[in-house]
Design a protein around this motif. Structure first.
Motif, PDB file in Angstrom:
ATOM      1  N   ARG A 113    -105.544  83.775  23.108  1.00  0.00           N
ATOM      2  CA  ARG A 113    -105.807  82.634  23.985  1.00  0.00           C
ATOM      3  C   ARG A 113    -104.668  81.617  23.966  1.00  0.00           C
ATOM      4  O   ARG A 113    -104.309  81.043  24.985  1.00  0.00           O
ATOM      5  CB  ARG A 113    -107.114  81.969  23.557  1.00  0.00           C
ATOM      6  CG  ARG A 113    -107.606  80.915  24.529  1.00  0.00           C
ATOM      7  CD  ARG A 113    -108.947  80.352  24.117  1.00  0.00           C
ATOM      8  NE  ARG A 113    -109.917  81.405  23.912  1.00  0.00           N
ATOM      9  CZ  ARG A 113    -110.960  81.315  23.098  1.00  0.00           C
ATOM     10  NH1 ARG A 113    -111.176  80.221  22.408  1.00  0.00           N
ATOM     11  NH2 ARG A 113    -111.799  82.315  22.964  1.00  0.00           N
ATOM     12  N   TRP A 114    -104.085  81.391  22.790  1.00  0.00           N
ATOM     13  CA  TRP A 114    -103.065  80.339  22.644  1.00  0.00           C
ATOM     14  C   TRP A 114    -101.642  80.884  22.661  1.00  0.00           C
ATOM     15  O   TRP A 114    -100.686  80.122  22.545  1.00  0.00           O
ATOM     16  CB  TRP A 114    -103.320  79.548  21.362  1.00  0.00           C
ATOM     17  CG  TRP A 114    -104.461  78.596  21.532  1.00  0.00           C
ATOM     18  CD1 TRP A 114    -105.794  78.869  21.362  1.00  0.00           C
ATOM     19  CD2 TRP A 114    -104.383  77.246  21.962  1.00  0.00           C
ATOM     20  NE1 TRP A 114    -106.537  77.764  21.646  1.00  0.00           N
ATOM     21  CE2 TRP A 114    -105.695  76.742  22.022  1.00  0.00           C
ATOM     22  CE3 TRP A 114    -103.329  76.401  22.288  1.00  0.00           C
ATOM     23  CZ2 TRP A 114    -105.986  75.440  22.395  1.00  0.00           C
ATOM     24  CZ3 TRP A 114    -103.610  75.102  22.658  1.00  0.00           C
ATOM     25  CH2 TRP A 114    -104.928  74.628  22.713  1.00  0.00           C
ATOM     26  N   GLY A 115    -101.464  82.193  22.775  1.00  0.00           N
ATOM     27  CA  GLY A 115    -100.118  82.763  22.827  1.00  0.00           C
ATOM     28  C   GLY A 115     -99.377  82.689  21.509  1.00  0.00           C
ATOM     29  O   GLY A 115     -98.167  82.512  21.480  1.00  0.00           O
ATOM     30  N   LEU A 116    -100.100  82.843  20.407  1.00  0.00           N
ATOM     31  CA  LEU A 116     -99.492  82.779  19.074  1.00  0.00           C
ATOM     32  C   LEU A 116     -99.109  84.192  18.646  1.00  0.00           C
ATOM     33  O   LEU A 116     -99.973  85.056  18.517  1.00  0.00           O
ATOM     34  CB  LEU A 116    -100.466  82.152  18.069  1.00  0.00           C
ATOM     35  CG  LEU A 116    -101.078  80.811  18.494  1.00  0.00           C
ATOM     36  CD1 LEU A 116    -102.041  80.314  17.430  1.00  0.00           C
ATOM     37  CD2 LEU A 116    -100.014  79.782  18.823  1.00  0.00           C
ATOM     38  N   ALA A 117     -97.832  84.427  18.433  1.00  0.00           N
ATOM     39  CA  ALA A 117     -97.372  85.789  18.181  1.00  0.00           C
ATOM     40  C   ALA A 117     -96.652  85.956  16.848  1.00  0.00           C
ATOM     41  O   ALA A 117     -96.025  86.982  16.616  1.00  0.00           O
ATOM     42  CB  ALA A 117     -96.460  86.241  19.320  1.00  0.00           C
ATOM     43  N   GLY A 118     -96.736  84.971  15.971  1.00  0.00           N
ATOM     44  CA  GLY A 118     -96.120  85.092  14.654  1.00  0.00           C
ATOM     45  C   GLY A 118     -96.998  85.924  13.732  1.00  0.00           C
ATOM     46  O   GLY A 118     -98.010  86.490  14.154  1.00  0.00           O
ATOM     47  N   PRO A 119     -96.650  86.006  12.463  1.00  0.00           N
ATOM     48  CA  PRO A 119     -97.461  86.760  11.508  1.00  0.00           C
ATOM     49  C   PRO A 119     -98.908  86.261  11.476  1.00  0.00           C
ATOM     50  O   PRO A 119     -99.178  85.078  11.673  1.00  0.00           O
ATOM     51  CB  PRO A 119     -96.781  86.485  10.160  1.00  0.00           C
ATOM     52  CG  PRO A 119     -95.383  86.086  10.514  1.00  0.00           C
ATOM     53  CD  PRO A 119     -95.490  85.389  11.837  1.00  0.00           C
TER      54      PRO A 119
END
Length: 180
Positions: A113-119
């Motif tokens: 939903r928030w576009g968080l693509a880190g670990p």
């Protein structure tokens, strides 16, 4: 300084559940079954992210370098119990429960939903969930695995008079102080 000799990460945003002054009440269950845990994680994390980014998604350049870290002493016990009971009875386990049984299920929904693509990590600390979460977040930042870390500390209430609790912090690298 943290327990490991590193400077403490900078707090960019923070939220708690229940919010201060809020009436006791349930959370929107959404697509999750049997358990208040995933909605608790999502609610506190989104409240924290809204302070920094107002609405989803986060800016792409920020989201792709934002790690998500869940620190919970007990995680999603109701879902684990529902899956275990179905297995004990040799019944078919509902497919949504299989998805939901991973501690990172709520994190995955949040990240999408928030576009968080880190670990994306989930830990069950032996001690204080916040202190151990901060230490791991500090390592992620120091090793440049992420530019920001969304740390979510959450646990369901264990007694009839207790309240579910969660605390989310969006963390960044500590400011660099000039050498004297």
């Amino acid at each position: 300084m943290t327990d490991h000799g590193r400077p403490r990460p900078a707090v960019l945003a923070e939220a708690r559940w229940p919010p201060p002054g809020a009436p006791r009440g349930g959370l929107e269950q959404g697509r999750f079954l049997h358990s208040r845990f995933p909605p608790l994680v999502v609610a506190v994390a989104e409240a924290c992210l809204r302070q920094r980014h107002r609405e989803a998604p986060a800016p792409a350049a920020v989201g792709e370098r934002t790690a998500v870290l869940l620190s919970s002493l007990r995680a999603d016990e109701p879902t684990a119990a529902a899956v275990a009971e179905a297995v004990r009875q040799r019944a078919q386990v509902a497919k949504p429960l299989l998805f939901q049984s991973a501690p990172t299920a709520a994190l995955g929904e949040l990240a999408a939903r928030w576009g968080l693509a880190g670990p994306m990590l989930s830990i069950t600390p032996l001690g204080d969930r916040l202190r151990e979460g901060l230490a791991l977040a500090g390592r992620l930042l120091a090793l440049e695995e992420a530019d920001e870390v969304l740390l979510i500390c959450a646990d369901l209430a264990t007694g009839p008079e207790r309240t579910d609790t969660a605390h989310a912090l969006l963390l960044g690298r500590p400011p660099i102080s000039p050498n004297p």
